[in-house]
Write an enzyme that holds these catalytic residues in place. Structure first.
Site, PDB file in Angstrom:
ATOM      1  N   LYS A 148       0.799  -1.231   0.000  1.00 53.93           N
ATOM      2  CA  LYS A 148       0.000   0.000   0.000  1.00 53.93           C
ATOM      3  C   LYS A 148       0.830   1.279   0.000  1.00 53.93           C
ATOM      4  O   LYS A 148       0.354   2.311  -0.431  1.00 53.93           O
ATOM      5  CB  LYS A 148      -0.944  -0.003   1.198  1.00 53.93           C
ATOM      6  CG  LYS A 148      -1.958  -1.108   1.092  1.00 53.93           C
ATOM      7  CD  LYS A 148      -2.930  -1.109   2.218  1.00 53.93           C
ATOM      8  CE  LYS A 148      -3.878  -2.279   2.010  1.00 53.93           C
ATOM      9  NZ  LYS A 148      -4.885  -2.399   2.989  1.00 53.93           N
ATOM     10  N   GLU A 149       2.054   1.212   0.483  1.00 56.21           N
ATOM     11  CA  GLU A 149       2.878   2.419   0.565  1.00 56.21           C
ATOM     12  C   GLU A 149       3.556   2.699  -0.770  1.00 56.21           C
ATOM     13  O   GLU A 149       4.025   1.792  -1.452  1.00 56.21           O
ATOM     14  CB  GLU A 149       3.938   2.259   1.651  1.00 56.21           C
ATOM     15  CG  GLU A 149       3.359   2.213   3.049  1.00 56.21           C
ATOM     16  CD  GLU A 149       4.442   2.148   4.109  1.00 56.21           C
ATOM     17  OE1 GLU A 149       5.566   2.606   3.846  1.00 56.21           O
ATOM     18  OE2 GLU A 149       4.157   1.620   5.184  1.00 56.21           O
ATOM     19  N   THR A 150       3.636   3.967  -1.108  1.00 61.52           N
ATOM     20  CA  THR A 150       4.202   4.400  -2.379  1.00 61.52           C
ATOM     21  C   THR A 150       5.646   3.956  -2.545  1.00 61.52           C
ATOM     22  O   THR A 150       6.033   3.492  -3.619  1.00 61.52           O
ATOM     23  CB  THR A 150       4.104   5.934  -2.510  1.00 61.52           C
ATOM     24  OG1 THR A 150       2.734   6.310  -2.343  1.00 61.52           O
ATOM     25  CG2 THR A 150       4.595   6.404  -3.855  1.00 61.52           C
ATOM     26  N   ILE A 157       5.745   0.269  -3.378  1.00 63.47           N
ATOM     27  CA  ILE A 157       5.310   0.043  -4.757  1.00 63.47           C
ATOM     28  C   ILE A 157       6.434   0.413  -5.714  1.00 63.47           C
ATOM     29  O   ILE A 157       6.708  -0.298  -6.683  1.00 63.47           O
ATOM     30  CB  ILE A 157       4.027   0.837  -5.077  1.00 63.47           C
ATOM     31  CG1 ILE A 157       2.857   0.301  -4.260  1.00 63.47           C
ATOM     32  CG2 ILE A 157       3.708   0.785  -6.574  1.00 63.47           C
ATOM     33  CD1 ILE A 157       1.613   1.147  -4.322  1.00 63.47           C
TER      34      ILE A 157
END
Length: 77
Positions: free
Chosen positions: A45-47, A50
């Site tokens: 979920k964290e940028t 990713i």
């Protein structure tokens, strides 16, 4: 889902690259290769997490298709 990649620890980066490197993206169009990866991998979920997964994918994809891009940086961005 990939977890444990929130830090920039070299161990996690090597593990991620080894995991993504298991996929054979040779002669796959970029969109198909990415879809194949996402069918097996749930993105975190964290940028930043990713981004690390996408960088590992880009490196693996460019290794599987070495003559497709002019430079490695093109595949990353």
């Amino acid at each position: 889902m990939l977890t444990g990649f929130s830090s920039n620890d070299p161990f996690y980066n090597e593990a991620l690259n080894a995991y993504i490197g298991r996929f054979n993206f040779t002669n796959n169009p970029l969109d198909i290769a990415l879809r194949r990866l996402l069918m097996d991998v749930g993105l975190p979920k964290e940028t930043q997490q990713i981004d690390r997964v996408m960088e590992a994918f880009a490196l693996s994809y460019s290794k599987c298709n070495p003559d497709l891009f002019v430079s490695e940086g093109i595949a990353l961005y």
